[in-house]
Design a protein around this motif. Structure first.
Motif, PDB file in Angstrom:
ATOM      1  N   SER A  71       0.825  -1.213   0.000  1.00 10.38           N
ATOM      2  CA  SER A  71       0.000   0.000   0.000  1.00 10.38           C
ATOM      3  C   SER A  71       0.857   1.261   0.000  1.00 10.38           C
ATOM      4  O   SER A  71       0.464   2.278  -0.583  1.00 10.38           O
ATOM      5  N   GLU A  72       2.015   1.229   0.645  1.00 17.30           N
ATOM      6  CA  GLU A  72       2.922   2.368   0.551  1.00 17.30           C
ATOM      7  C   GLU A  72       3.431   2.524  -0.875  1.00 17.30           C
ATOM      8  O   GLU A  72       3.505   3.642  -1.402  1.00 17.30           O
ATOM      9  N   LEU A  84      10.819   1.609  -7.264  1.00 18.63           N
ATOM     10  CA  LEU A  84      10.448   1.271  -5.896  1.00 18.63           C
ATOM     11  C   LEU A  84      10.903  -0.136  -5.536  1.00 18.63           C
ATOM     12  O   LEU A  84      10.867  -1.044  -6.365  1.00 18.63           O
ATOM     13  N   PHE A  85      11.300  -0.297  -4.272  1.00 17.73           N
ATOM     14  CA  PHE A  85      11.646  -1.615  -3.726  1.00 17.73           C
ATOM     15  C   PHE A  85      10.834  -1.824  -2.464  1.00 17.73           C
ATOM     16  O   PHE A  85      10.944  -1.044  -1.512  1.00 17.73           O
ATOM     17  N   ILE A  86      10.005  -2.864  -2.439  1.00 17.51           N
ATOM     18  CA  ILE A  86       9.241  -3.219  -1.242  1.00 17.51           C
ATOM     19  C   ILE A  86      10.112  -4.151  -0.410  1.00 17.51           C
ATOM     20  O   ILE A  86      10.286  -5.320  -0.745  1.00 17.51           O
ATOM     21  N   ALA A  87      10.669  -3.634   0.670  1.00 22.31           N
ATOM     22  CA  ALA A  87      11.696  -4.378   1.410  1.00 22.31           C
ATOM     23  C   ALA A  87      11.127  -5.319   2.453  1.00 22.31           C
ATOM     24  O   ALA A  87      11.875  -6.124   3.015  1.00 22.31           O
ATOM     25  N   ASN A  88       9.845  -5.233   2.748  1.00 22.00           N
ATOM     26  CA  ASN A  88       9.232  -6.224   3.637  1.00 22.00           C
ATOM     27  C   ASN A  88       8.746  -7.412   2.819  1.00 22.00           C
ATOM     28  O   ASN A  88       8.221  -7.247   1.720  1.00 22.00           O
ATOM     29  N   THR A  89       8.907  -8.601   3.365  1.00 26.05           N
ATOM     30  CA  THR A  89       8.402  -9.773   2.658  1.00 26.05           C
ATOM     31  C   THR A  89       6.876  -9.771   2.657  1.00 26.05           C
ATOM     32  O   THR A  89       6.235  -9.283   3.591  1.00 26.05           O
ATOM     33  N   ILE A  90       6.301 -10.337   1.601  1.00 28.59           N
ATOM     34  CA  ILE A  90       4.870 -10.271   1.331  1.00 28.59           C
ATOM     35  C   ILE A  90       4.376 -11.676   1.046  1.00 28.59           C
ATOM     36  O   ILE A  90       5.068 -12.465   0.398  1.00 28.59           O
ATOM     37  N   VAL A 357       6.104  28.808  10.614  1.00 27.93           N
ATOM     38  CA  VAL A 357       5.451  27.839   9.733  1.00 27.93           C
ATOM     39  C   VAL A 357       5.710  28.202   8.277  1.00 27.93           C
ATOM     40  O   VAL A 357       5.566  29.363   7.874  1.00 27.93           O
ATOM     41  N   VAL A 358       6.081  27.186   7.490  1.00 31.66           N
ATOM     42  CA  VAL A 358       6.296  27.344   6.053  1.00 31.66           C
ATOM     43  C   VAL A 358       5.153  26.720   5.261  1.00 31.66           C
ATOM     44  O   VAL A 358       4.680  27.269   4.265  1.00 31.66           O
ATOM     45  N   ASP A 359       4.703  25.540   5.700  1.00 35.99           N
ATOM     46  CA  ASP A 359       3.667  24.819   4.965  1.00 35.99           C
ATOM     47  C   ASP A 359       3.108  23.717   5.857  1.00 35.99           C
ATOM     48  O   ASP A 359       3.691  23.388   6.902  1.00 35.99           O
ATOM     49  N   VAL A 360       2.000  23.143   5.450  1.00 35.56           N
ATOM     50  CA  VAL A 360       1.403  21.991   6.122  1.00 35.56           C
ATOM     51  C   VAL A 360       1.152  20.931   5.058  1.00 35.56           C
ATOM     52  O   VAL A 360       0.573  21.224   3.998  1.00 35.56           O
ATOM     53  N   LEU A 361       1.608  19.699   5.320  1.00 36.54           N
ATOM     54  CA  LEU A 361       1.482  18.619   4.353  1.00 36.54           C
ATOM     55  C   LEU A 361       0.747  17.439   4.970  1.00 36.54           C
ATOM     56  O   LEU A 361       0.927  17.141   6.149  1.00 36.54           O
ATOM     57  N   PRO A 362      -0.043  16.724   4.180  1.00 37.84           N
ATOM     58  CA  PRO A 362      -0.619  15.476   4.687  1.00 37.84           C
ATOM     59  C   PRO A 362       0.455  14.410   4.809  1.00 37.84           C
ATOM     60  O   PRO A 362       1.424  14.401   4.038  1.00 37.84           O
ATOM     61  N   VAL A 363       0.308  13.516   5.766  1.00 37.98           N
ATOM     62  CA  VAL A 363       1.158  12.327   5.841  1.00 37.98           C
ATOM     63  C   VAL A 363       0.500  11.310   4.910  1.00 37.98           C
ATOM     64  O   VAL A 363      -0.363  10.529   5.305  1.00 37.98           O
ATOM     65  N   ALA A 364       0.920  11.337   3.648  1.00 34.35           N
ATOM     66  CA  ALA A 364       0.155  10.697   2.578  1.00 34.35           C
ATOM     67  C   ALA A 364       0.026   9.188   2.745  1.00 34.35           C
ATOM     68  O   ALA A 364      -0.992   8.604   2.380  1.00 34.35           O
ATOM     69  N   ALA A 365       1.058   8.544   3.281  1.00 35.74           N
ATOM     70  CA  ALA A 365       1.026   7.080   3.426  1.00 35.74           C
ATOM     71  C   ALA A 365       0.719   6.646   4.852  1.00 35.74           C
ATOM     72  O   ALA A 365       0.963   5.497   5.226  1.00 35.74           O
ATOM     73  N   ARG A 366       0.149   7.552   5.635  1.00 31.71           N
ATOM     74  CA  ARG A 366      -0.230   7.204   7.009  1.00 31.71           C
ATOM     75  C   ARG A 366      -1.208   6.036   7.009  1.00 31.71           C
ATOM     76  O   ARG A 366      -2.179   6.007   6.244  1.00 31.71           O
ATOM     77  N   GLY A 367      -0.957   5.051   7.856  1.00 36.24           N
ATOM     78  CA  GLY A 367      -1.874   3.933   8.004  1.00 36.24           C
ATOM     79  C   GLY A 367      -1.854   2.945   6.852  1.00 36.24           C
ATOM     80  O   GLY A 367      -2.650   1.989   6.857  1.00 36.24           O
ATOM     81  N   ARG A 368      -0.955   3.125   5.886  1.00 34.57           N
ATOM     82  CA  ARG A 368      -0.868   2.193   4.756  1.00 34.57           C
ATOM     83  C   ARG A 368      -0.026   0.999   5.194  1.00 34.57           C
ATOM     84  O   ARG A 368       1.185   0.972   5.005  1.00 34.57           O
ATOM     85  N   LEU A 369      -0.670   0.026   5.794  1.00 42.12           N
ATOM     86  CA  LEU A 369       0.013  -1.087   6.454  1.00 42.12           C
ATOM     87  C   LEU A 369      -0.165  -2.422   5.737  1.00 42.12           C
ATOM     88  O   LEU A 369       0.410  -3.428   6.162  1.00 42.12           O
TER      89      LEU A 369
END
Length: 370
Positions: A71-72, A84-90, A357-369
């Motif tokens: 999901s990340e 991209l490299f998915i380093a966790n085994t799936i 403060v310069v900017d505010v960004l979403p944590v785009a991959a939050r909770g993508r587990l």
């Protein structure tokens, strides 16, 4: 509402702050170490979970990204990243199908350490337009995931013998080096892990008939001064971009930590106790009991020389000498013990420069587990 130029004292709390000047210095250090060793830097995005910071890493000289989960990978592919490299085994047919869809869009590699994972990927990739790149995870001492180094070549041979797959190389996460008692022991342990990985990589290359990528991980390895042995081709640090209380000593001090949690003193129930509005839901309960990455308490207040003694879900408790300097309503900055899970606790991050403060960004991959 958060606006550019807002002083930190006006922010609602708890808030995740990212100091851009410190980020820039940390990125420069990471690529300097990689270039000096002649290795590619493929940073791990699980620390920041943000396309914005991934772009900053690539602009600073990184080559591709490492992610933790399918999901990340989907988040970063959607944001336009194509290596991209998915380093966790799936494992699992549904995840394998998602991997195939990703591999049809971007240059993708996946990690494996078991034949059943390999078979699932092969089944999903049959009759695909191009083979899926596979990295063999090697256990160099962490006693977590990864094949025994002596078994890596056999697994590589199995990968090479199945349709839809192509062996790319080997990788490890030498996270057990965190518990080394001092920097000299860390350097020795890091180099030993690298030597084991290189030998396994050479065997894998011979078994699969490829020139293998040999990929090491961990921020302590980057910061230790151990360097990288000839044969290591790639490194995958994650925490180096922000740092945290566990990594601060290796980095040269808390002043290098780019990520802090802004909290408010909400109570002074006793003269020797102060309560923050940031507990385990904002600071993580992770601790490291010993070694070069040992932590003290549950977070540090560098501006006051204080330590958070205890956490409950919503409360950070500070006790002892020095607490008298804290007043109800005061805003304080906390360096967390472990920044990676902390980022995953917040919906957004507040970028700051020179205390504004310069900017505010979403944590785009939050909770993508998944």
């Amino acid at each position: 509402m958060i606006r550019n130029g807002m002083p930190l004292a006006q922010l609602n709390t708890p808030a995740l702050l990212i100091d851009l000047k410190r980020v820039e210095a940390n990125l420069a250090r990471g690529i300097t170490v990689a270039n000096a060793a002649g290795v590619a830097l493929r940073p791990h995005t699980k620390t920041h979970k943000s396309p914005y910071f991934a772009r900053r890493q690539l602009m600073a000289g990184a080559h591709g990204l490492t992610v933790a989960k399918v999901s990340e990978a989907e988040v970063f592919a959607e944001a336009g990243f194509d290596d991209l490299f998915i380093a966790n085994t799936i494992y699992g047919a549904e995840k394998a199908r998602r991997v195939r869809r990703l591999a049809e869009r971007v240059s993708l590699a996946v990690g494996v350490d078991h034949i059943e994972q390999v078979r699932a990927f092969s089944h999903a990739m049959e009759r695909a337009g191009a083979p899926l790149a596979v990295m063999i995870e090697v256990d160099t001492g962490a006693r977590r995931g990864g094949v025994d180094p002596q078994e890596a070549a056999a697994l590589a041979g199995a990968v090479a013998g199945l349709p839809g797959l192509a062996v790319k190389g080997v990788y490890t996460y030498e996270g057990y080096t965190y518990s080394a008692p001092d920097r000299a022991a860390l350097v020795a342990t890091e180099r030993q892990a690298q030597a084991v990985l290189i030998a396994a990589g050479q065997a894998v290359g011979e078994a699969a008939g490829v020139v293998p990528v040999i990929s090491a991980g961990s921020t302590p390895g980057l910061l230790s001064g151990a360097g990288y042995l000839p044969g290591i081709t790639e490194i995958r640090p994650g925490t180096y971009i922000f740092l945290d209380a566990a990594q601060a000593d290796l980095a040269g001090g808390l002043e290098h930590c780019a990520a802090t949690v802004l909290a408010t003193v909400v109570s002074r129930p006793r003269p020797d106790r102060a309560i923050l509005d940031a507990g385990s839901k904002a600071l993580t309960s992770d601790v490291r009991a010993g070694g070069v990455c040992k932590t003290t308490g549950h977070g540090l207040l560098p501006d006051f020389g204080l330590v958070i003694a205890r956490l409950s879900e919503e409360h950070g408790v500070i006790e002892g000498p020095g607490v008298e300097r804290l007043a109800v309503g005061q805003k304080v900055r906390v360096v967390p013990n472990h920044i990676c899970p902390v980022v995953n606790l917040f919906n957004e991050m507040v970028l700051i420069r020179d205390g504004l403060v310069v900017d505010v960004l979403p944590v785009a991959a939050r909770g993508r587990l998944q």
